[in-house]
Write a protein that holds these residues in place. Structure first.
Motif, mmCIF file in Angstrom:
data_model
loop_
_atom_site.group_PDB
_atom_site.id
_atom_site.type_symbol
_atom_site.label_atom_id
_atom_site.label_comp_id
_atom_site.label_asym_id
_atom_site.label_seq_id
_atom_site.Cartn_x
_atom_site.Cartn_y
_atom_site.Cartn_z
ATOM 1 N N GLN A 116 13.893 72.579 -33.048
ATOM 2 C CA GLN A 116 13.752 71.118 -33.060
ATOM 3 C C GLN A 116 13.014 70.724 -31.785
ATOM 4 O O GLN A 116 13.591 70.499 -30.733
ATOM 5 C CB GLN A 116 15.124 70.447 -33.113
ATOM 6 N N THR B 113 10.985 68.015 -31.087
ATOM 7 C CA THR B 113 11.241 66.610 -30.790
ATOM 8 C C THR B 113 12.028 66.047 -31.974
ATOM 9 O O THR B 113 12.164 66.714 -33.009
ATOM 10 C CB THR B 113 9.932 65.817 -30.607
ATOM 11 N N LYS C 60 11.123 64.215 -34.189
ATOM 12 C CA LYS C 60 10.280 64.144 -35.379
ATOM 13 C C LYS C 60 9.368 65.349 -35.530
ATOM 14 O O LYS C 60 8.405 65.310 -36.291
ATOM 15 C CB LYS C 60 9.451 62.857 -35.352
ATOM 16 N N SER C 61 9.685 66.409 -34.806
ATOM 17 C CA SER C 61 8.854 67.613 -34.896
ATOM 18 C C SER C 61 9.747 68.848 -34.952
ATOM 19 O O SER C 61 10.541 69.086 -34.047
ATOM 20 C CB SER C 61 7.921 67.703 -33.684
ATOM 21 N N GLN D 182 6.158 67.617 -39.256
ATOM 22 C CA GLN D 182 6.256 66.336 -38.573
ATOM 23 C C GLN D 182 6.848 65.300 -39.518
ATOM 24 O O GLN D 182 6.726 65.411 -40.749
ATOM 25 C CB GLN D 182 4.872 65.873 -38.109
ATOM 26 N N THR D 183 7.492 64.293 -38.940
ATOM 27 C CA THR D 183 8.007 63.159 -39.708
ATOM 28 C C THR D 183 7.260 61.911 -39.269
ATOM 29 O O THR D 183 7.256 61.568 -38.077
ATOM 30 C CB THR D 183 9.514 62.973 -39.477
ATOM 31 N N ASN D 184 6.602 61.228 -40.220
ATOM 32 C CA ASN D 184 5.826 60.045 -39.849
ATOM 33 C C ASN D 184 6.705 58.812 -39.751
ATOM 34 O O ASN D 184 7.937 58.884 -39.902
ATOM 35 C CB ASN D 184 4.661 59.830 -40.823
ATOM 36 N N GLU D 185 6.059 57.671 -39.499
ATOM 37 C CA GLU D 185 6.822 56.425 -39.304
ATOM 38 C C GLU D 185 7.574 56.008 -40.558
ATOM 39 O O GLU D 185 8.533 55.223 -40.480
ATOM 40 C CB GLU D 185 5.889 55.301 -38.857
ATOM 41 N N ASN E 85 9.229 58.171 -42.347
ATOM 42 C CA ASN E 85 10.195 59.265 -42.518
ATOM 43 C C ASN E 85 9.786 60.251 -43.610
ATOM 44 O O ASN E 85 10.635 60.865 -44.263
ATOM 45 C CB ASN E 85 11.602 58.708 -42.817
ATOM 46 N N VAL F 35 8.124 63.765 -44.363
ATOM 47 C CA VAL F 35 7.871 65.025 -43.667
ATOM 48 C C VAL F 35 6.579 65.648 -44.193
ATOM 49 O O VAL F 35 6.374 65.741 -45.400
ATOM 50 C CB VAL F 35 9.043 66.007 -43.861
#
Length: 722
Positions: free
Chosen positions: A375, A377, A379-380, A410-413, A415, A417
């Motif tokens: 993990q 970040t 979102k990464s 990655q997870t964008n704004e 959510n 993936v």
């Protein structure tokens, strides 16, 4: 049947001595009547006892007719069939069929082969029960079992013996393996040969080695059952088992041990702790099968292995469906199915269907579909795949075997993936010696693929620093990017630094980056220099370079050099600062040099804007390029040149010209001439210049407006030089 008369007569004793209750020790006038009455009472008591199958004897017998009791003292003995009671003193209660024995009491049940001993025994003859107190003990010689306790309650009809108080049991006494059990209470069932012990139970198993009993293990619990016929021991509640001279121990809710084989089964919250040289190893499971000969523990259901320091600091956690723990010299743990390695480093875990861990070496292997999950970040997330991973606990490294595949999610704004990039290489090493600065190294044929940006980066070595979210690539490092419009970007350097979240590539040392339009094999742009940064997110493509950066336009035979360069591909604009020079190579074997402090090049317009310390000249194509074209430079003695403060350079070859503004000076070394002005326009194909003053340009503008003519006019304040 006792024959008191004959027995006492042989010793020369009178009846008065043996029956003081009848005669008071004296002759009485009614001697014959009383003697007969006493004798008949004895015969009656014996007759009643004989009718019940009871026989007794003693050195002295005192009859109490009113109470229907007989007091036997001195080698007192009472027998009923195969049951015998022996003591210093026995009181026979004929009415209630009860015998009370005192002093060195021994009761034998020949059918059971059990001896009961104590300071006091209450024997209920009809009920066939015994109460034993004071130094009480029993011995089952058939089963080689010995029990000592504060008190025993024996029911011979039910074949049960209950002890109360501090109970000590020796099972299989005198055999090759003796078992010692202590507790607060016990129930000995002679039917199934089981002994149940309750309250603060302690069990010690010993084995005969060289004629000396050596302890095998020590178990404590709240309740235990020993089944002698099966040689099985069962313990319940708060079970704790430990071998002597060992820091390792087992705890559980239930434990079953087979005495002869040494095999066992622990059920319910089973925990096996091993103290190693540097730390503790804790195994947990709902079920643990113990195999003594193989020195192995097989675990199933909620299996978890913890490694921690002696002060309880967690080092790692491994869980799986089932596991086998090989003890002794082998000292290996094998974990099967849904294996999960956790807590060895923050935000990192390893999953696999098979884990093998060598305790002494502190080396573990993840096999069968292993994947490392990091993990990076919130979102990464990074997933690392390979056929095998080797966990070196002391080194705090994980070695990853060929081939290695790494995917960054990655997870964008919203959510959602998505796959940010994928890395392929031959072998890898995850180094977590410093928890806040862990890194991953990859060697072999390294490929980084960014699917969203259609970019591939290649090298021989890769290092990723998680704290910086930076990837370093060395060894034939290069990249290629394909755009939807068909354009292609290629670059190479001694080292590439990748910032995946920013979509930025930094190229260091001997940098070359080329851009190709469509399917062209010829580069439209080429960058060279010691350092170049390439931003490629979405439609954005920007280059930033320093120092001594070179931008070449091979199709136009031109290039730009400066200490700092910024190139925006979308606007096709280049900004250069500090010692900027524009070089335009022409078909007539000459090249135009334009120098400035700052230069902005509009490639689509074939135009550049120059600001500060501008100089422009034209020299032979093969002549060496001067770094700066200043008045004291040797080149200034050979070629004409122009100086000014600001200017514009139109570099398309058939329309090449230069506009120069403010403080214009034209130097002609061959004629030793300097011409000054405010505005100059130089036309390269025609090779002539127009030099103007500001006043002359103002008058010219007014005249053109009046005459509505679009032609060049020469005022009296205008000079031309060819």
């Amino acid at each position: 049947m006792l024959n008191l008369t004959s027995k006492y007569s042989k010793k020369g004793l009178s009846l008065a001595h043996r029956c003081p209750g009848c005669f008071g020790g004296k002759l009485f006038p009614k001697f014959l009547m009383l003697a007969l009455s006493c004798f008949l009472s004895i015969l009656l008591a014996q007759a009643q006892a004989h009718a019940q199958g009871i026989k007794y004897s003693a050195n002295n017998v005192e009859l109490k007719p009113k109470e229907d009791k007989a007091v036997l003292t001195g080698n007192a003995f009472v027998r009923k069939k195969n049951q015998g009671l022996k003591a210093d003193k026995i009181i026979m209660d004929n009415k209630n069929n009860v015998a009370e024995a005192f002093g060195k009491v021994i009761f034998l049940n020949r059918d059971q082969g059990v001896y009961y001993k104590g300071d006091f025994v209450l024997y209920q003859i009809e009920k066939e029960t015994i109460l034993s107190k004071g130094n009480a003990s029993i011995e089952n010689r058939k089963e080689n079992t010995f029990i000592a306790a504060d008190q025993f309650n024996v029911d011979m009809k039910k074949n049960t013996i209950i002890s109360d108080g501090h109970t000590k049991i020796t099972a299989d006494k005198g055999s090759a393996k003796e078992t010692y059990i202590e507790g607060d209470r016990s129930i000995y069932n002679l039917n199934d040969k089981s002994i149940s012990v309750f309250g603060n139970v302690s069990i010690i198993d010993k084995e005969l080695v060289n004629n000396v009993y050596v302890e095998n293990y020590h178990i404590t619990c709240l309740e235990a059952v020993y089944i002698a016929s099966e040689q099985v021991l069962e313990c319940k509640q708060n079970v704790h088992a430990q071998k002597p001279d060992s820091d390792s121990f087992l705890t559980s809710d239930f434990l079953r041990l087979e005495k002869q084989s040494g095999d066992g089964l622990a059920i319910g919250n089973a925990v096996f702790l091993q103290k190693k040289e540097k730390n503790n190893i804790i195994n947990k499971a709902e079920r643990m099968q113990l195999f003594s000969e193989k020195d192995t523990i097989v675990m199933s259901e909620n299996v978890v292995m913890y490694e921690e320091t002696f002060d309880g600091k967690p080092l790692s956690t491994l869980s799986c469906d089932s596991a086998t723990n090989y003890l002794g010299e082998k000292s290996i743990l094998e974990c099967y199915g849904n294996g999960k390695l956790r807590n060895f480093i923050k935000d990192t875990k390893v999953d696999a269907d098979l884990f093998i861990y060598y305790y002494e070496k502190r080396v573990g292997y993840a096999k069968e579909k292993p994947v490392m999950i990091i993990q990076q970040t919130p979102k990464s997330i990074i997933h690392i795949y390979s056929p095998e991973m080797r966990y070196q606990a002391d080194e705090k490294k994980i070695y990853i075997s060929k081939p290695v595949s790494i995917t960054n999610y990655q997870t964008n704004e919203n959510n959602v993936v998505f796959t940010n990039q994928t890395i392929f290489c031959d072998t890898g090493v995850y180094d977590f010696r410093y928890s806040e600065d862990s890194q991953f190294k990859c060697t072999g044929h390294v490929v980084i693929h960014d699917e969203a940006e259609n970019t591939d980066i290649f090298s021989e070595r890769l290092t990723h620093l998680f704290s910086e979210d930076t990837t370093y690539l060395t060894g034939n490092a290069n990249f290629i990017q394909h755009y939807s419009n068909g354009d292609t970007v290629k670059g190479k350097a001694e080292e590439i630094q990748l910032y995946s979240l920013e979509k930025r590539i930094d190229l260091l040392y001997d940098v070359v980056v080329e851009e190709f339009d469509g399917g062209s094999q010829l580069a439209t742009s080429r960058f060279r220099g010691p350092k170049l940064s390439y931003l490629y997110k979405g439609e954005t493509r920007q280059y930033t370079g320093s120092p001594n950066v070179l931008l070449e336009k091979p199709l136009d035979n031109s290039f730009v050099r400066s200490e700092y360069l910024f190139y925006d591909v979308a606007s096709n604009t280049v900004l250069m600062q500090t010692n900027a020079v524009f070089v335009n190579e022409k078909e007539d074997h000459t090249k135009t040099l334009a120098y400035a402090d700052t230069m902005k090049v509009f490639l689509d317009e074939d135009r550049s804007e120059l600001m500060g310390n501008i100089s422009i000249t034209e020299i032979p194509l093969q002549a060496k390029l001067p770094r700066q074209f200043l008045p004291n430079n040797p080149y200034t003695k050979k070629y004409d040149y122009i100086l000014c403060d600001t200017g514009e350079y139109f570099f398309k070859q058939d329309k090449e010209k230069f506009n120069c503004y403010d403080n214009v000076q034209v130097f002609r070394p061959s004629e030793n001439t300097i011409i000054n002005g405010d505005i100059l326009t130089h036309y390269f194909p025609e090779n002539y210049s127009v030099l103007e003053t500001k006043v002359g340009r103002k008058n010219l503008a007014e005249k053109n407006k009046a005459n509505k003519l679009n032609q060049t006019a020469h005022s009296t304040e205008t000079s031309s030089a060819k």
